[in-house]
Design a protein around this motif. Structure first.
Motif, PDB file in Angstrom:
ATOM      1  N   LEU A 161      -5.843 -80.477 -40.054  1.00 31.52           N
ATOM      2  CA  LEU A 161      -5.627 -81.872 -40.428  1.00 31.52           C
ATOM      3  C   LEU A 161      -4.944 -82.029 -41.780  1.00 31.52           C
ATOM      4  CD1 LEU A 161      -9.069 -83.425 -39.388  1.00 31.52           C
ATOM      5  CD2 LEU A 161      -6.943 -83.416 -38.080  1.00 31.52           C
ATOM      6  N   ALA A 214      -6.108 -85.477 -32.714  1.00 34.41           N
ATOM      7  CA  ALA A 214      -6.737 -84.186 -32.984  1.00 34.41           C
ATOM      8  C   ALA A 214      -7.948 -83.980 -32.087  1.00 34.41           C
ATOM      9  CB  ALA A 214      -7.136 -84.084 -34.451  1.00 34.41           C
ATOM     10  N   GLU A 236      -6.825 -83.031 -28.725  1.00 31.19           N
ATOM     11  CA  GLU A 236      -6.244 -81.692 -28.717  1.00 31.19           C
ATOM     12  C   GLU A 236      -7.297 -80.593 -28.650  1.00 31.19           C
ATOM     13  OE1 GLU A 236      -3.419 -78.938 -31.664  1.00 31.19           O
ATOM     14  OE2 GLU A 236      -3.508 -81.113 -31.953  1.00 31.19           O
ATOM     15  N   SER A 252      -7.413 -77.918 -34.715  1.00 34.42           N
ATOM     16  CA  SER A 252      -6.209 -78.542 -35.268  1.00 34.42           C
ATOM     17  C   SER A 252      -6.356 -78.607 -36.785  1.00 34.42           C
ATOM     18  CB  SER A 252      -6.042 -79.957 -34.699  1.00 34.42           C
ATOM     19  OG  SER A 252      -4.930 -80.618 -35.283  1.00 34.42           O
TER      20      SER A 252
END
Length: 205
Positions: free
Chosen positions: A122, A49, A52, A120
């Protein structure tokens, strides 16, 4: 006869005790076997993450993580990403408790100026299918939906609430509550990130 009943009762209690003991030991062993793989999977998800949501970096953001408590039990995590020693972005693990079904956890990446590089999703407990919508809605590829996008936008320069509430961001269709929660998590991360920047908590060098 009474002695036989008493003996049978004692045997039953003994058997029950042994069964409970064996079951507890088995559960304990299973927990120990799965504890490390689960922790490793969560760590890998977090690292992916981070990659990203921030620009390319060559440090290990986890080595420089700092945390800020925002209430009695929850904490934001900040992962500075650097390229050759220079800060290129910060990934923030953030949350809101205002989701339709409670907590929503995100990783959002800020550039040094506070604008959003990427995000992102989670973890959440929203309506099934909403996770995938949330993951794509706020970074649309369709130019016609630019008002839904938070990418390259700065929460300090725009009203980061849904347009239904007079804000600058279009909510997910038929999911206004979840959209409000999503933006709340982003705003919380931004506020604490900028506060730390003003305090000189993260160097650009």
């Amino acid at each position: 006869m009474a002695g036989k009943k008493e003996s049978t009762f004692i045997n039953m209690v003994l058997v029950l005790f042994i069964v409970t003991l064996v079951a507890s030991a088995a559960l304990g062993g299973l927990y120990e076997l799965t504890k490390e793989p689960i922790a490793a999977a969560k760590l890998a998800k977090k690292l992916n993450a981070i990659k990203e949501v921030v620009p390319n970096f060559n440090n290990n953001p986890s080595d420089e993580v700092y945390k800020i408590g925002v209430n009695a039990k929850d904490t934001l995590e900040f992962y500075p990403a650097k390229k050759d020693g220079k800060l290129v972005g910060t990934a923030v693990k953030t949350f809101t408790t205002n989701g339709f079904s409670g907590y929503v956890w995100l990783m959002v990446g800020f550039k040094p100026d506070g604008s959003i590089n990427n995000y992102s999703v989670l973890e959440h407990k929203e309506t099934p299918g909403l996770g995938s919508k949330m993951a794509a809605w706020f970074k649309p590829s369709d130019p016609a939906k630019v008002k839904a996008s938070i990418i390259n936008k700065n929460p300090g320069k725009l009203n980061f609430t849904v347009s239904k509430d007079g804000g600058d961001i279009d909510a997910i269709t038929a999911a206004t509550i979840s959209s409000r929660a999503f933006l709340d998590a982003i705003q919380t991360a931004y506020n604490e990130y900028m506060k730390k920047q003003k305090e000189g908590g993260s160097s650009n060098e």
